[in-house]
Design a protein around this motif. Structure first.
Motif, short mmCIF file in Angstrom:
data_model
loop_
_atom_site.label_atom_id
_atom_site.label_comp_id
_atom_site.label_asym_id
_atom_site.label_seq_id
_atom_site.Cartn_x
_atom_site.Cartn_y
_atom_site.Cartn_z
N UNK C 38 11.49 -55.04 -5.88
CA UNK C 38 12.03 -54.59 -7.26
C UNK C 38 12.92 -54.82 -7.23
N UNK C 39 13.89 -55.03 -5.73
CA UNK C 39 15.14 -55.23 -6.02
C UNK C 39 15.31 -56.70 -6.09
N UNK C 40 14.27 -57.69 -6.13
CA UNK C 40 14.08 -59.34 -5.95
C UNK C 40 14.65 -59.63 -7.90
N UNK C 41 14.97 -58.13 -8.58
CA UNK C 41 14.22 -58.36 -9.85
C UNK C 41 15.92 -57.88 -10.63
N UNK C 42 16.51 -59.53 -11.66
CA UNK C 42 17.21 -58.82 -12.01
C UNK C 42 17.66 -58.09 -12.88
N UNK C 43 19.00 -56.48 -12.89
CA UNK C 43 18.21 -56.17 -13.49
C UNK C 43 18.26 -56.14 -15.11
N UNK C 44 17.22 -55.12 -15.36
CA UNK C 44 16.58 -55.58 -16.85
C UNK C 44 15.32 -56.36 -16.95
N UNK C 45 15.10 -57.36 -15.48
CA UNK C 45 14.06 -58.34 -16.00
C UNK C 45 12.57 -57.66 -15.54
N UNK C 46 11.86 -58.55 -16.03
CA UNK C 46 10.53 -57.77 -15.94
C UNK C 46 9.51 -58.64 -14.72
N UNK C 47 8.85 -58.36 -13.47
CA UNK C 47 8.46 -59.31 -12.24
C UNK C 47 7.09 -59.62 -13.68
N UNK C 48 6.92 -60.86 -13.30
CA UNK C 48 5.24 -61.39 -13.90
C UNK C 48 4.15 -60.85 -12.75
N UNK C 49 3.00 -60.62 -13.93
CA UNK C 49 2.09 -59.68 -13.97
C UNK C 49 1.90 -59.93 -11.81
N UNK C 50 1.53 -61.74 -12.09
CA UNK C 50 0.49 -62.01 -11.34
C UNK C 50 1.69 -61.47 -9.91
N UNK C 51 3.02 -61.08 -9.82
CA UNK C 51 4.00 -61.22 -9.07
C UNK C 51 3.56 -59.33 -8.48
N UNK C 52 3.84 -58.89 -9.62
CA UNK C 52 3.55 -57.42 -9.72
C UNK C 52 2.13 -56.57 -8.63
#
Lengths: 50, 238, 225, 228
Positions: C38-52
């Motif tokens: 989750x650190x790879x995300x900008x604050x407030x940004x959602x990870x793509x479903x495939x990455x999750x």
């Protein structure tokens, strides 16, 4: 990179790879033949003793 | 015949341990297996138990009195105990693994006999070496096995527990079990044996009725070492 | 065969839950993985479903490596492996017992990874979640079948846990691809075409590895040091 | 079957010689005889190296699979030596196949790695069989190590079709199926044949090394038994 360079790099990659592998095989073969020589020398000494 | 071993030979890597071993185990007989340390007694016992495949030769199990495959009880140097389980849970696991129906009172009785009754609900991790060995004994005798293979069961036992061990072994023999017992105290235990197998010079130097076995002739009879040195060497003597 | 396997599985679960170190360690590793990604995300940004979905399956894979090395390590403490091999039941019951205990622990861990993925990686679950549960069940069976077989391989003094991961991970790729593709559908709500063939591949994987395990386990798990 | 297998390695030098000549002939075929492919141009000629490499890599792993089963069945060390040799040669060929494949991918699709089913399968096979060779490098009891290797070899090969199917389903990029003119087909066949000789020579030579090593360990054991 014109098209023939691609083939050259691919060719180099393949033949260098195979060559490297064959070189390691040769080295292992010489290590083995040293071991065989040592073993036969041992056997001859033993035969001489008997 | 419960167990038949024919011309066993075994290597440990390049090292030969023994060869040309033939051995029969009739029901209701106590065979003492002896020999110097490192002669391969434990390895032979493991081969007879079916734990190790011999380099050459074969081990066949016959039938027990009920005509089924004989149940094998093996007691090795290691105690087969799960430290995180209580004494009772350990026993319950091994008996149910062997599919051997045992009632609650049987557990209580065997724990009483090996004097572990007060520790039934204690986790085995706190047990001393002697207590662990007694729990191991309880496991083996609870199985009521047709073939009992015991590898120096007396290690770590005080005098009273050794007497308990002897009584259990003789009781099992009278019930018709075929027993092979590796003892580290040959002079003492020879009296109870029906036959003796003496492993020496990578062969069975002697295999026959206990009466005919002259202890004095055997040069390499192991003196029973004080208990600590074997422990200091860390278990597996041979 | 089954009763011996159940006995072994029950014993392993009491051992793991008793001391708790086995399962908790595996769980923490998985959760840590999810959190780190989750650190790879900008604050407030959602990870793509495939990455999750990929993070979820990676967490399960690492967790499963730990589970099986601890499960088989239980038998090396006091030579219990010899006792298991001596039991009258066929040797495969040990593989089945460890597999049952393994799938129990893996499911428990995954039950925690799913909320963690939703929370940390900002996913929401669409109406397709039954598909997700389906692929989860089928994939876990395959993972556990292969894990239990290879977990037995990696015992013995010289073979380290690394053997379990370097050989097991590439083998599980078909399951991971299926799990990730269906997981993406669950998180995104859009079902890619060819979903049922993913289930087909996963079921084929289960069949092959259960058969291989039953055939090969006796050769792998014996008491010869 | 087994004594034929032990005598086979002496064919290695002849095979290597024939392989060298055949490959030299192939170079002429590839660069002079085969026409330049219309859409992709000259780099398409990498295909004549890539396909045989991948093909013979896969066959090596099939040999590892079969000799693994033979070892588990007969427990004869000669099968273990064969699977070790085939795995090593197979890994070398597979790595080269992935290399040439990615060079070709870089040219035709502009990126080094694509989720093309064949490329992914080859890469996964490289990982699995690298793991196999690492297992072979562990210092275990010889008997146990051979068993573990046999099992890993069997399980790994069983996984290959699944990896291929799932990779194909996974990737949207379906490579443009290039139509092969008759001359090209001949060249591909010739190259594959030439690589067959090279593969057989290499595998048999590596097999001989493994057999010699085994015989040396065996005679050391026998000497100990006599003197022990």
């Amino acid at each position: 990179m014109n098209s023939y360079e691609w083939i050259m790099y691919a060719g180099i990659a393949v033949w260098a790879g195979l060559g490297l592998y064959i070189f390691t095989l040769a080295r292992r073969q010489s290590a083995l033949s040293r071991r065989i020589a040592q073993m036969t020398r041992l056997a001859d000494e033993e035969a001489a003793e008997r | 015949m419960l167990l038949r071993a024919r011309d066993l030979a075994h290597f440990y890597g390049p090292r030969l341990i023994f060869k040309d071993i033939c051995l029969d185990l009739p029901p209701g007989a106590l065979t003492v297996l002896a020999g110097a340390n490192g002669a391969g007694k434990s390895t032979l016992l493991k081969i007879l138990a079916g734990l190790i495949r011999p380099s050459t030769g074969s081990v066949e199990t016959g039938e027990n009195s009920r005509g089924q495959k004989p149940r094998i009880g093996y007691l090795g140097h290691q105690t087969f105990i799960y430290p995180e389980l209580t004494a009772l849970e350990n026993l319950r696991f091994w008996t149910s693994l062997h599919g051997h129906a045992v009632t609650g009172s049987d557990y209580a009785a065997i724990l009483e006999r090996v004097e572990l009754a007060p520790f039934a609900e204690e986790k085995a991790r706190g047990f001393s070496r002697g207590m662990a060995q007694r729990l191991n004994l309880a496991r083996v005798f609870l199985l009521e096995a047709d073939i009992l293979l015991l590898d120096e069961p007396g290690t770590g036992l005080d005098l009273r527990s050794s007497a308990v061990l002897l009584r259990e072994i003789l009781a099992a023999r009278d019930k018709g079990a075929g027993i092979i017992w590796i003892t580290h105290n040959l002079e003492e235990d020879l009296r109870h044996a029906d036959s003796v197998a003496f492993l020496e010079g990578k062969r069975l130097a002697f295999y026959g009725p206990a009466k005919a076995f002259r202890l004095s002739e055997r040069a390499s009879v192991p003196r029973p070492e004080p208990f600590e040195t074997r422990e200091a060497r860390g278990g597996e003597p041979c | 065969m089954l009763s011996a396997a159940l006995t072994i599985a029950r014993k392993d679960l009491t051992l793991t839950l008793g001391r708790g170190s086995g399962l908790v360690q595996a769980l923490l590793l998985g959760l840590l993985l999810v959190f780190v990604f989750s650190l790879s995300l900008q604050p407030g940004q959602r990870m793509t479903p495939q990455a999750a979905a990929a993070v979820f399956w990676m967490a399960s894979a690492f967790c499963q490596v730990l589970i099986f090395s601890t499960l088989y390590a239980h038998e090396e403490v006091n030579g219990q492996r010899q006792g298991l091999v001596l039991a009258p039941a066929p040797v495969q019951s040990i593989w089945l017992g460890k597999a049952l205990a393994g799938i129990g622990m893996l499911a428990a861990a995954q039950a925690l990874f799913i909320p963690a993925v939703i929370v940390f990686l900002g996913q929401n679950v669409s109406a397709l979640w039954p598909l997700g549960l389906g692929i989860l069940a089928i994939a876990d069976i395959g993972i556990v079948a292969a894990g239990s077989l290879l977990g037995a391989l990696s015992q013995g003094q010289s073979a380290k846990e690394s053997l379990l991961s370097i050989v097991l991970f590439p083998l599980l790729i078909p399951l991971f691809l299926g799990g990730i593709r269906i997981g993406t559908a669950v998180f995104s709500g859009a079902l890619a075409e060819g979903a049922q063939s993913w289930f087909g591949i996963a079921l084929a994987f289960d069949a092959i590895f259960v058969a291989a395990a039953l055939a090969l386990f006796p050769a792998v798990y014996n008491a010869e040091e | 079957m087994r004594n034929f297998l032990e005598k086979a390695p002496c064919a290695a030098p002849w095979l290597a010689l024939a392989g060298g000549l055949a490959l030299a002939a192939c170079q002429w075929l590839i660069f002079v005889y085969a026409p330049v492919e219309s859409t992709m141009g000259p780099p398409q000629k990498i295909f004549y190296l890539h396909l045989p490499l991948a093909w013979w890599g896969l066959i090596s792993f099939f040999v590892v699979f079969l000799s693994g089963i033979a070892y588990i069945y007969s427990r004869k060390p000669v099968w273990d030596a064969l699977s070790g040799a085939a795995a090593e040669v197979g890994l070398v060929l597979a790595v080269l196949a992935v290399l040439t494949g990615s060079i070709w991918a870089r040219h035709s699709w502009g990126l080094w790695w694509t989720w093309d089913a064949r490329l992914t399968t080859a890469l996964v096979m490289c990982f699995v069989y690298a793991g196999y060779l690492i297992v072979r490098g562990l210092d275990m009891q010889p008997g146990r190590k051979a068993l573990v290797c046999a099992v890993v070899g069997i399980v790994a090969f069983l996984d290959v079709p699944l990896v291929f199917l799932s990779a194909r389903l996974w990737s949207y990029i379906h490579p443009p199926s290039i139509s092969l003119e008759p001359e090209m087909k001949l060249t591909v066949a010739a190259c594959t044949g030439a690589f067959a000789l090279l593969w057989a020579g290499l595998t048999l030579f590596r097999f001989k090394l493994a057999l010699d090593a085994q015989r040396l360990d065996q005679s050391a054991m026998e000497r100990l038994m006599r003197r022990g």
